[in-house]
Design a protein around this motif. Structure first.
Motif, short mmCIF file in Angstrom:
data_model
loop_
_atom_site.label_atom_id
_atom_site.label_comp_id
_atom_site.label_asym_id
_atom_site.label_seq_id
_atom_site.Cartn_x
_atom_site.Cartn_y
_atom_site.Cartn_z
N GLN A 72 2.63 10.69 0.23
CA GLN A 72 3.40 10.26 -0.59
C GLN A 72 2.73 9.48 -1.86
O GLN A 72 3.65 9.19 -2.95
N TYR A 73 1.63 8.93 -1.79
CA TYR A 73 0.91 8.18 -2.91
C TYR A 73 0.97 9.02 -4.10
O TYR A 73 0.64 10.21 -3.99
N PRO A 74 0.67 8.21 -5.04
CA PRO A 74 0.80 8.78 -6.61
C PRO A 74 -0.90 9.52 -6.39
O PRO A 74 -1.68 8.86 -5.84
N VAL A 75 -1.01 10.69 -7.17
CA VAL A 75 -2.40 11.39 -7.08
C VAL A 75 -2.95 11.43 -8.51
O VAL A 75 -3.68 12.37 -8.73
N PHE B 219 9.49 1.50 -11.76
CA PHE B 219 9.14 1.96 -10.30
C PHE B 219 8.97 3.30 -10.35
O PHE B 219 9.56 4.25 -11.10
N ILE B 220 7.98 3.90 -9.49
CA ILE B 220 7.61 5.20 -9.19
C ILE B 220 7.97 5.65 -8.22
O ILE B 220 8.70 6.73 -8.01
N ILE B 221 7.66 5.21 -6.94
CA ILE B 221 7.78 5.75 -5.67
C ILE B 221 7.85 4.68 -4.64
O ILE B 221 6.86 3.88 -4.67
N SER B 222 8.60 5.07 -3.47
CA SER B 222 8.29 4.22 -2.42
C SER B 222 7.52 5.23 -1.32
O SER B 222 8.02 6.18 -1.21
N ALA B 223 6.62 4.60 -0.55
CA ALA B 223 5.57 5.49 0.41
C ALA B 223 5.52 4.87 1.85
O ALA B 223 5.31 3.62 2.03
N VAL B 224 5.36 5.87 2.71
CA VAL B 224 4.87 5.50 3.86
C VAL B 224 3.52 6.21 4.39
O VAL B 224 2.44 5.41 4.87
#
Length: 202
Positions: A17-20, A8-13
Motif C-alpha cells: 500500500q506504500y507509494p511506489v 494527504f496521499i494514503i493510509s497504509a498498513v
C-alpha cells in the motif's frame, strides 16, 4: 527550505500500500500524546492536515503526506498507550517494523519525546530500533513552551543521558503552540536530505 504545499496521499498498513514513486521519505514517530500530529501541522502550517485524535493510541495506520510535490512526510502510529491491548501493541510493532525494514526511500526518522518527562522505556526501544535499522535520526523534545529555560537545559541533559545520545546526534526543542524556531526546525529536518536528493538526480 520553504514548505509550499502539503497533501494527504494514503493510509497504509501493508507494504504493497506504500507509494511506489521512489520519492524521499522522512518519518515521524513518538508516544501517543507526544504531540506528533500537532508538530506536523505546525511544520506544514496546516491546522488540520493531520487529525489530532482525542483518543490516544487510536491511530494504527502509516499516513503519507506529499510535501512540495517532491518528498513524503510519513506519520507513524503512536506507541506506549497503556490501555491498548497486547494484540494491538503487537499489530503496531508489525506495522512499524514492516515499514522500517529495508525502506530505501526512508532517509531520516524524527523521534518525538515529551521534554517534560524522562524518555520512557518505549522511547529508548524506539530510538535503538531506528539505529538498528541504520536510519539517520533527529530527536525533538516537544511541548517546550511548558518549561522554563533552566528546566529545558535540565531536560536536554536527561534526554541525552537516557537515550545515550552522542555529540553528533541532533536534539532540538519545539512548541507547536508558539512555533518558535519553526523555520530553523524545518531546515534541520529537511534541508540536507532534500538537497542531497536533488544532487543525486542532476
Amino acid at each position: 527550505m520553504k514548505i509550499n504545499t502539503s497533501e494527504f496521499i494514503i493510509s497504509a498498513v501493508k507494504r504493497e500500500q506504500y507509494p511506489v514513486d521512489n520519492r524521499v521519505e522522512l518519518a515521524f514517530v513518538g508516544r501517543s500524546n507526544v504531540g506528533k500530529s500537532s508538530i506536523i501541522n505546525a511544520i506544514t502550517n496546516r491546522r488540520k492536515l493531520v487529525k489530532v485524535s482525542q483518543t490516544p493510541g487510536k491511530t494504527r495506520l502509516i499516513n503519507f503526506f506529499l510535501i512540495n510535490n517532491d518528498f513524503y512526510m510519513v506519520d507513524l502510529p503512536g506507541y506506549g498507550y497503556a490501555k491498548v491491548s497486547k494484540k494491538e501493541k503487537a499489530s503496531w510493532g508489525n506495522t512499524v517494523e514492516t515499514y522500517l525494514t529495508g525502506r530505501e526511500q526512508l532517509k531520516r526518522v524524527v523521534l518525538l519525546v515529551d521534554c517534560r518527562h524522562k524518555p520512557t522505556g518505549d522511547d529508548i526501544l524506539m530510538y535503538n530500533w531506528i539505529k538498528h535499522f541504520g536510519y539517520d535520526v533527529i530527536v525533538i523534545g516537544t511541548k517546550s513552551d511548558k518549561l522554563s529555560r533552566m528546566n529545558l537545559m535540565k531536560s536536554q541533559k536527561v534526554i541525552k543521558d537516557t537515550l545515550k545520545l552522542t555529540s553528533e546526534d541532533k536534539l532540538y526543542f519545539f512548541s507547536s503552540l508558539n512555533k518558535e524556531g519553526r523555520d530553523e526546525l524545518i531546515d534541520l529536518i529537511f534541508d540536507d536530505v532534500v538537497e542531497s536528493k536533488v544532487e543525486e538526480n542532476k
